[in-house]
Design a protein around this motif. Sequence first.
Motif, mmCIF file in Angstrom:
data_model
loop_
_atom_site.group_PDB
_atom_site.id
_atom_site.type_symbol
_atom_site.label_atom_id
_atom_site.label_comp_id
_atom_site.label_asym_id
_atom_site.label_seq_id
_atom_site.Cartn_x
_atom_site.Cartn_y
_atom_site.Cartn_z
ATOM 1 N N PRO A 121 0.814 -1.224 0.000
ATOM 2 C CA PRO A 121 0.000 0.000 0.000
ATOM 3 C C PRO A 121 0.848 1.275 0.000
ATOM 4 C CG PRO A 121 -0.920 -1.598 1.528
ATOM 5 C CD PRO A 121 0.377 -2.161 1.063
ATOM 6 N N GLN A 124 2.404 1.827 -3.484
ATOM 7 C CA GLN A 124 1.383 2.288 -4.429
ATOM 8 C C GLN A 124 1.084 3.771 -4.213
ATOM 9 O OE1 GLN A 124 -2.340 0.213 -4.131
ATOM 10 N NE2 GLN A 124 -3.391 1.600 -5.518
ATOM 11 N N ARG A 125 0.915 4.152 -2.955
ATOM 12 C CA ARG A 125 0.596 5.542 -2.643
ATOM 13 C C ARG A 125 1.734 6.472 -3.075
ATOM 14 N NH1 ARG A 125 0.758 6.732 3.500
ATOM 15 N NH2 ARG A 125 2.956 6.499 2.966
ATOM 16 N N ASN A 126 2.976 6.091 -2.804
ATOM 17 C CA ASN A 126 4.112 6.945 -3.148
ATOM 18 C C ASN A 126 4.287 7.087 -4.658
ATOM 19 O OD1 ASN A 126 4.689 7.387 -0.464
ATOM 20 N ND2 ASN A 126 6.240 5.774 -0.340
ATOM 21 N N GLU A 128 1.862 6.838 -6.897
ATOM 22 C CA GLU A 128 0.760 7.676 -7.390
ATOM 23 C C GLU A 128 1.069 9.161 -7.160
ATOM 24 O OE1 GLU A 128 -3.161 4.770 -7.176
ATOM 25 O OE2 GLU A 128 -2.773 6.131 -5.499
ATOM 26 N N ARG A 129 1.668 9.459 -6.019
ATOM 27 C CA ARG A 129 2.029 10.851 -5.759
ATOM 28 C C ARG A 129 3.122 11.331 -6.708
ATOM 29 N NH1 ARG A 129 2.399 10.864 0.899
ATOM 30 N NH2 ARG A 129 0.149 11.015 1.312
ATOM 31 N N ARG A 170 -5.507 -3.280 1.604
ATOM 32 C CA ARG A 170 -5.091 -1.917 1.277
ATOM 33 C C ARG A 170 -5.420 -0.929 2.400
ATOM 34 N NH1 ARG A 170 -1.648 -2.179 -2.852
ATOM 35 N NH2 ARG A 170 -1.270 -4.069 -1.661
ATOM 36 N N SER A 174 -2.562 3.381 3.961
ATOM 37 C CA SER A 174 -2.590 3.932 2.611
ATOM 38 C C SER A 174 -3.685 4.975 2.448
ATOM 39 C CB SER A 174 -2.794 2.808 1.586
ATOM 40 O OG SER A 174 -4.009 2.148 1.817
ATOM 41 N N TRP A 175 -4.746 4.868 3.258
ATOM 42 C CA TRP A 175 -5.848 5.813 3.134
ATOM 43 C C TRP A 175 -5.744 6.809 4.304
ATOM 44 C CZ3 TRP A 175 -8.425 5.164 -1.324
ATOM 45 C CH2 TRP A 175 -8.396 3.908 -1.886
ATOM 46 N N THR A 176 -4.984 7.861 4.133
ATOM 47 C CA THR A 176 -4.755 8.793 5.238
ATOM 48 C C THR A 176 -6.038 9.470 5.686
ATOM 49 O OG1 THR A 176 -4.186 10.504 3.621
ATOM 50 C CG2 THR A 176 -2.383 9.228 4.568
#
Length: 469
Positions: A121, A124-126, A128-129, A170, A174-176
């Motif tokens: 997760p 993936q988040r990093n 996408e940013r 996930r 990952s979902w802040t």
Amino acid sequence: MTGVDEYKKGGGAIASTSEGTASSAGVDRRAPPTRCAVITPYLTKRALRGQTERREPQARLDEAVGLAAAIDNLDVVYSALIPLSEIRPATFLGTGKVEEIGGVVKAEAVDLVFFDAALSPVQQRNLERAWAAKVVDRTALILEIFGQRARTKEGALQVELAHLNYQRSRLVRSWTHLERQRGGFGFLGGPGETQIEADRRLIGERIVRIEKELQQVKRTRGLHRASRKRVPYPVVALVGYTNAGKSTLFNRLTQADVTAQDLLFATLDPTLRAVDLPHGTRIILSDTVGFISDLPTQLVAAFRATLEEVLEADLILHVRDISHPDSEAQSADVADVLTELGVEVQPGGRVVEVWNKIDRLELEAREAVLNSARRLTGVDAPVVVSALSGEGTGDLLDVVERRITAGRSTLVVTLAAADGEGMGWLYRHGEVLDRATEPDGAMRVTLRIAPERVGLVKRHFGSRQVRGT
């Protein structure tokens, strides 16, 4: 909006990046395809430290592009192999490669990046940013394909179960926006549960409900199998790597019209049809979902009910695309999945290899394949076929019949010429190989039957009318 809401709104792992509209005049204004980049990372020989990869990087990239092409409305505008000396915890790739791909994503106006590996997760988040684009990993893309292809209620339930298990994994750092807290309920007081806890609970409740429904499906399929065993018809299952030609072969052998396309995972839901073999033996042929390397563990568990047809099969036909450059690696991947399901893949077992797509080979390569097949003898000998043209399918049916009837008893039953009821009984309960009329007018019937049913024949007609051969 919660993580569960986002999942539902997006329709799965991949949400469309643009919406299509239709005017009142009925003009079709479909959404333009989503521009997609495919990235396949692989470890260099130095990074592998003496270990070997089962498949070549280019073959992996070709398969990844094929997976992306199997999604409706995706347009692959860029694909690349990325060599790695090590896997970075934060972004999987090194900083330089992240920036390089980011430049391509911007230049090509890419909306979605398919990263052909399992991403955490955080990774993936990093990514996408860094790329300002949606990023999906291999598991998410395969789940999306399955979600688009499921047609039966059982298939849809299995796909949703796999999606939810993936989605639950996930919900970890990952979902802040899910980390805020809700208030407590009335007299309960306290700080309440965080949004992420609520989403995890809702997903967990839905998973429990789906698993209960799938247990009912499993019981129903078990009853169907039990009824078939009472007939009894042997079950022959087709298995193989995705796009190996299983459905085309199924259609050829059954004269059915199952979806068969040059597309990964064209078949998802199991299909069963009765087939009469050359000497009259009737079997049930089962077409199953294709296997693939690095199959998501969620799918192996979720599709176990579907794949029980394979576990219960009397004979398994492992269909291989012998024209594929990675055929050996694909065969090993299928063997791994079968072993994980509890099917022993060993010489003399119940697995028969079918080398398909011989029609795609040039003359020299074709002769090499045929010579290789001839060198393998006995029960290990493969059957070379072209499901498309029908070449070799007659030989395949002969092999299936020999394997299915191995160990069966052969009886000769003498009937009166007018005993139509007795003749019908023999056809219903065994395999009639031959009929001949004796000089006295009696009918002599040669019958092949399972050993445990010999006593049934003798009780029905009397021992005097039945003899072994």
